[in-house]
Design a protein around this motif. Structure first.
Motif, PDB file in Angstrom:
ATOM      1  N   ARG A  49      71.808   0.532 -39.063  1.00 42.66           N
ATOM      2  CA  ARG A  49      72.684   0.266 -40.191  1.00 42.66           C
ATOM      3  C   ARG A  49      71.915  -0.295 -41.377  1.00 42.66           C
ATOM      4  O   ARG A  49      72.352  -0.197 -42.520  1.00 42.66           O
ATOM      5  N   TYR A  63      77.625   0.681 -45.224  1.00 40.07           N
ATOM      6  CA  TYR A  63      76.973  -0.525 -44.711  1.00 40.07           C
ATOM      7  C   TYR A  63      76.116  -1.246 -45.741  1.00 40.07           C
ATOM      8  O   TYR A  63      76.066  -2.481 -45.726  1.00 40.07           O
ATOM      9  N   GLN A  75      79.232 -10.658 -35.811  1.00 39.82           N
ATOM     10  CA  GLN A  75      78.842  -9.958 -37.039  1.00 39.82           C
ATOM     11  C   GLN A  75      79.798  -8.796 -37.310  1.00 39.82           C
ATOM     12  O   GLN A  75      80.164  -8.541 -38.452  1.00 39.82           O
ATOM     13  N   SER A  76      80.187  -8.102 -36.252  1.00 34.69           N
ATOM     14  CA  SER A  76      81.125  -6.988 -36.427  1.00 34.69           C
ATOM     15  C   SER A  76      82.432  -7.489 -37.012  1.00 34.69           C
ATOM     16  O   SER A  76      83.036  -6.840 -37.867  1.00 34.69           O
ATOM     17  N   HIS A  91      81.131   5.920 -32.765  1.00 38.34           N
ATOM     18  CA  HIS A  91      79.770   6.024 -33.313  1.00 38.34           C
ATOM     19  C   HIS A  91      79.214   7.414 -33.100  1.00 38.34           C
ATOM     20  O   HIS A  91      78.541   7.968 -33.965  1.00 38.34           O
ATOM     21  N   ARG A 150      82.674  -0.947 -31.582  1.00 32.82           N
ATOM     22  CA  ARG A 150      81.490  -1.672 -31.104  1.00 32.82           C
ATOM     23  C   ARG A 150      81.934  -2.927 -30.342  1.00 32.82           C
ATOM     24  O   ARG A 150      81.417  -3.235 -29.274  1.00 32.82           O
ATOM     25  N   ILE A 151      82.921  -3.625 -30.909  1.00 31.27           N
ATOM     26  CA  ILE A 151      83.392  -4.829 -30.226  1.00 31.27           C
ATOM     27  C   ILE A 151      83.990  -4.464 -28.875  1.00 31.27           C
ATOM     28  O   ILE A 151      83.700  -5.107 -27.860  1.00 31.27           O
ATOM     29  N   GLU A 202      76.437 -10.069 -32.049  1.00 34.87           N
ATOM     30  CA  GLU A 202      76.821  -8.824 -32.723  1.00 34.87           C
ATOM     31  C   GLU A 202      78.327  -8.709 -32.857  1.00 34.87           C
ATOM     32  O   GLU A 202      78.831  -8.191 -33.853  1.00 34.87           O
ATOM     33  N   SER A 222      81.620   4.167 -26.711  1.00 38.78           N
ATOM     34  CA  SER A 222      81.357   4.017 -28.132  1.00 38.78           C
ATOM     35  C   SER A 222      81.573   5.359 -28.822  1.00 38.78           C
ATOM     36  O   SER A 222      80.749   5.849 -29.578  1.00 38.78           O
ATOM     37  N   GLU A 279      83.234  -0.451 -36.090  1.00 37.59           N
ATOM     38  CA  GLU A 279      82.937  -1.828 -35.682  1.00 37.59           C
ATOM     39  C   GLU A 279      83.934  -2.303 -34.633  1.00 37.59           C
ATOM     40  O   GLU A 279      83.562  -3.017 -33.705  1.00 37.59           O
TER      41      GLU A 279
END
Lengths: 156, 331, 381
Positions: C246, C254, C282-283, C89, C122-123, C279, C86, C119
């Motif tokens: 977030r 965000y 959502q991402s 981030h 994140r995925i 998630e 990640s 994002e």
């Protein structure tokens, strides 16, 4: 009696669903690239190790030996030495080496260069048997490139 | 067309060995290719066309490796275990009815022999795991034993159900009874017992569990127990365990074919022969591979629960149902 | 004999007296289930775990100390290498902390690109976790499907950043370089591509009875336990607490985007799994919105060449794939940090393992460990 049986059936059906999913994948073509026989295109911004950019007019390096890259490098893997030659307005490098064993390919050097004399090479299959292969002399590399692809200036 | 006894024996020993060897080698290839296709990869491609020589390269590699007996291990048992795992699988081939006249040794108790030898491989894995003197191996050995004890019971209950229908332990005879089209196969004999397909599914699940195949590969469980009972085995010691796994799959699927799917009988009643047996056998084996590359591993107690709480009651139920139906419906 | 060894001997003798003999199983640092060099010293009672002691430090690289002897900008490559899955981030948190301390403006376009790339990252991180988790559970095939999808993200990110893993893409006051239309189109295509794939994963994995039975009620980490150990991210949300940096400490753009914080109240491994799967959805929604809203404009603001932060103490937290990642930077006015403190989520998430795994079966404990989604370099830093 009814619920356990139904549970059993939904459980069993979920297994069949899973098997259906894998079977549909079974008949699709592979998604892999057979690497040594085929390669993926290397993107424009690929960050390989750095190399010097040639001045399209003179065929020489654009580097002015300001040592910005040497200072910016987090790993201290760049060494630049330069002198001001007779008749030149700017300094030119006499030594430009990169210790690739320590480089983390962050690109700080390319970013800080005031004359845009550095760029990323697109070499990716770097493998070697000795450490010395990764102490790169960028000036030599530049000369080798100049020899293989002459610029208009050197042709003339 | 029967050969004199010693030649017949030699022919079948050679035949069985070659069949097992080739199967073990090429099932590994099938497994790898199959897994690759399920995962959208090409699989082995380098050694020979389509990687067909890969099993041979693997075998040469395994053969050329040193057999290491770990210090502190029980050297005798450690070396014995691969032999113990391979021998019963080979012997079971003697009774498998490949075709109407193609059985090494037709026996009136063929099924009994197959089931009896089938359970010896548990002991071999126990021996191997115990003798390795490795904590992972011992955990694996303990798991294998309780798993196999649990699955032997529903397996035998299913076999008994079948015995009540067929009335014989002779595998060739069982197949002969299923002649005349797919509706006469045991798996579709719904008038004898409407739950026959369920019985077949139970048999198949037990077969997976008995051969320690995914999703019941508790013994190997590479993400938990490294390689389980085989952790300390190197070279051909490991290779033999590996071959035995595939030999056991072949035996298991062959039994399922003979017992439920009509063995060498053609599904249309005509043109029966060894080809049909092999086709059904390899379809079942493909299913085994397919299942392995689809599901995650079960929990260990989930596996025992499945056996004791679901499979045994159901197989007892089908056993009871079959006996009632046989008694009252068929004269 | 040292005191601790004597104590251990005494404990063993007591256990033997009770008829409960234990043995020590050394899991790792080289073990297929630890996905890195984590070592667990398991005191086992048969197949039950009496005590699981995580031993870390095998991949400690002194990132915090390295921060103290290089300039602010020179620490940037390190941020991609703490949690290599990640990286975006982590770079975001560090860059934003410096921006907060130096009061640098970030152009809006850069903020949107940061959100989109974060994002995507994140995925990709969740996809790796998904595959590796299934691998822990003995299912090999989903790993390769997930990696196929992840490859598409990596291709996209490589296009704009030049790297596939250690992106080092954000800079103080903006980005390393601008995104092109091709990337934006690719990101949109990816959103369209991944949705049916997530449906496929639901059919193949989430609804699978074997999978569910393995996770339901296994490794319960309730909100109280999470609070005591400071666990965050999907672990905390899997315990029913809707805590997401977030939303709790909004950053970047965000606040302008509409997304849900998925929570599941039960706190077991399945809850954590479901949280991560939701998630990803959502991402995808966030990426879609950000792609609609992204303005034209500069991607980087003017930043002094030699950056010196005013003396002071600044913190900045982001929601990384594994939970709350916080950077604390202390400046004494020089161009070199006085202190860089990294608060990494995996470390806290691992901490609760010891308490929560007591009495579990080995196989369940490994499923539990997998559901925590640990990245070992993130624990050791």
């Amino acid at each position: 009696m009814k619920t356990p049986l139904r549970e059993l059936w939904t459980g069993f059906r979920s297994l069949l669903t899973g098997m259906r999913v894998t079977l549909t994948q079974f008949f699709k073509p592979p998604v892999t690239v057979p690497y040594p026989y085929a390669t993926l295109p290397i993107p424009e911004r690929y960050r390989g190790h750095i190399e010097l950019v040639r001045d399209p007019e003179t065929g020489m390096s654009l580097c002015v030996a300001c040592k910005s890259c040497e200072k910016a490098c987090p790993s201290g893997c760049i060494v630049v030495e330069g002198i001001k030659r007779e008749g030149d307005k700017k300094k030119s490098p006499t030594v430009f080496t990169v210790d690739f064993t320590r480089c983390s390919l962050c690109g700080s050097c390319v970013e800080v260069c005031p004359t845009e004399a550095l760029r990323f090479s697109r070499r990716y299959n770097l493998a070697g048997t000795d450490r010395e292969a990764y102490f790169l002399d960028l000036l030599k590399r530049l000369q080798a490139q100049a020899a293989s692809t002459p610029t208009p200036a050197t042709k003339a | 067309m029967t050969l004199p006894e010693p030649y017949r024996l030699a022919a079948f020993v050679l035949g069985a060995l070659a069949f097992v060897g080739l199967n073990a080698a090429y099932l590994v290839w099938v497994e790898r290719k199959g897994a690759a296709r399920f995962q959208r990869r090409p699989g082995p491609t380098e050694v020979g066309p389509e990687g067909l020589l890969q099993p041979i390269a693997d075998a040469i590699k395994l053969l050329s490796k040193q057999v290491i007996v770990p210090p502190g291990a029980d050297a005798l048992l450690f070396r014995l275990a691969p032999a113990v795992v391979m021998a019963p699988a080979l012997m079971t081939f003697a009774v498998l009815p490949f075709g109407a006249h193609l059985t090494a040794r037709p026996m009136s108790v063929g099924l009994l022999l197959a089931v009896a030898f089938g359970s010896i491989n548990v002991m071999a894995i126990l021996l191997g795991g115990w003798a390795s003197r490795n904590k992972y191996a011992i955990i694996s050995a303990a798991r294998v034993v309780s798993q196999n004890v649990a699955y032997e019971i529903p397996l035998l209950l299913v076999v008994i159900t079948l015995l009540m229908i067929t009335g014989t332990l002779d595998l060739s005879e069982i197949v002969r009874q299923q002649a005349g089209g797919f509706w006469r196969w045991n798996v579709f004999k719904l008038w004898v017992n409407p739950l026959m397909p369920v019985t077949f599914v139970i048999f198949f699940i037990c077969l997976l569990a008995e051969t320690n195949r995914a999703p019941f590969d508790m013994a190997e469980a590479e993400s938990e127990l490294v390689a389980g009972a085989f952790t300390e085995y190197a070279g051909m010691g490991f290779g033999v365990f590996f071959m035995a796994e595939y030999a056991n799959i072949v035996v298991g699927c062959a039994l399922a074919t003979a017992l439920f799917l009509g063995g060498w009988q053609s599904p249309f009643g005509i043109g029966s022969g060894v080809g049909w047996f092999l086709l059904k056998l390899y379809l079942l084996i493909f299913t085994v591979v397919w299942i392995r590359w689809t599901f995650p591993r079960t929990q260990f107690y989930g596996l025992l629960n499945l056996s004791w709480k679901i499979l045994i009651p159901i197989s007892l139920g089908t056993l009871g149902l079959t006996s009632v139906l046989l008694k009252f419906i068929r004269p | 004999m040292s005191t601790s060894a004597a104590l251990a001997d005494a404990a063993r003798a007591a256990a033997r007296a009770e008829g409960r003999e234990t043995f020590v199983l050394n899991l790792g640092p080289q073990h297929p289930a630890t996905h890195g060099v984590l070592r667990l010293k398991l005191t086992m009672d048969g197949e039950y775990i009496a005590r699981a002691e995580p031993v870390c430090g095998y991949i400690h690289r002194m990132h915090e100390k390295m921060g103290e002897n290089r300039t602010w900008a020179q620490f940037l490559p390190n941020t991609s290498r703490i949690d290599y899955l990640s990286a975006m981030h982590y770079t975001h948190a560090y860059v934003a902390a410096v921006e907060r301390a130096a009061q640098l403006e970030v152009p809006r376009r850069a903020e949107f690109v940061r959100v989109i790339t974060s994002e995507l990252n994140r995925i990709s991180s969740h996809l790796v976790w998904f595959g590796a988790f299934l691998l822990d559970l003995g299912g090999f095939t989903p790993l390769l499907y997930a990696f196929d999808d992840r490859e598409k993200i990596l291709d996209l990110l490589e296009r704009i950043t030049g790297a596939r893993l250690t992106y080092c893409y954000y800079r103080f006051g903006g980005l390393y370089n601008d995104v092109d239309a091709e990337f934006l189109r690719g990101a949109r295509d990816f959103v369209r591509y991944l949705r049916p794939r997530l449906d496929m994963y639901r059919e193949l994995v989430t609804e699978n009875i074997i999978f569910r039975k393995r996770l339901e009620g296994i490794g319960v980490a309730d909100a109280e336990l999470c609070r005591r150990y400071g666990a965050t991210g999907p672990v905390l949300r899997g315990a029913g607490v809707a805590y997401d940096v977030r939303r709790a400490e909004p950053y970047a753009v965000y606040p302008e985007l509409d997304f849900k914080i998925p929570t599941h109240p039960r706190g077991d491994s399945l809850a954590r799994y479901l949280v991560r799967m939701e998630e990803m959805e959502q991402s995808l929604r966030i990426i879609e919105q950000a792609l609609d809203l992204i303005p034209e404009g500069p991607f980087r603001s003017k930043v002094p060449k030699v950056l010196k932060l005013p003396p002071g103490d600044t913190c900045f937290a982001v929601e990384a794939a594994r939970g709350r990642f916080m950077v604390r930077i202390v400046s004494d006015g020089r161009d070199i940090p006085y202190r860089v403190k990294l608060r990494t989520p995996s470390f806290s998430n691992l901490s609760l393992f010891e308490e929560a795994s007591r009495g579990m079966l080995l196989a369940d404990a490994l499923a539990f460990l997998g559901s925590l989604d640990l990245v070992i370099p993130d624990i050791d830093r």
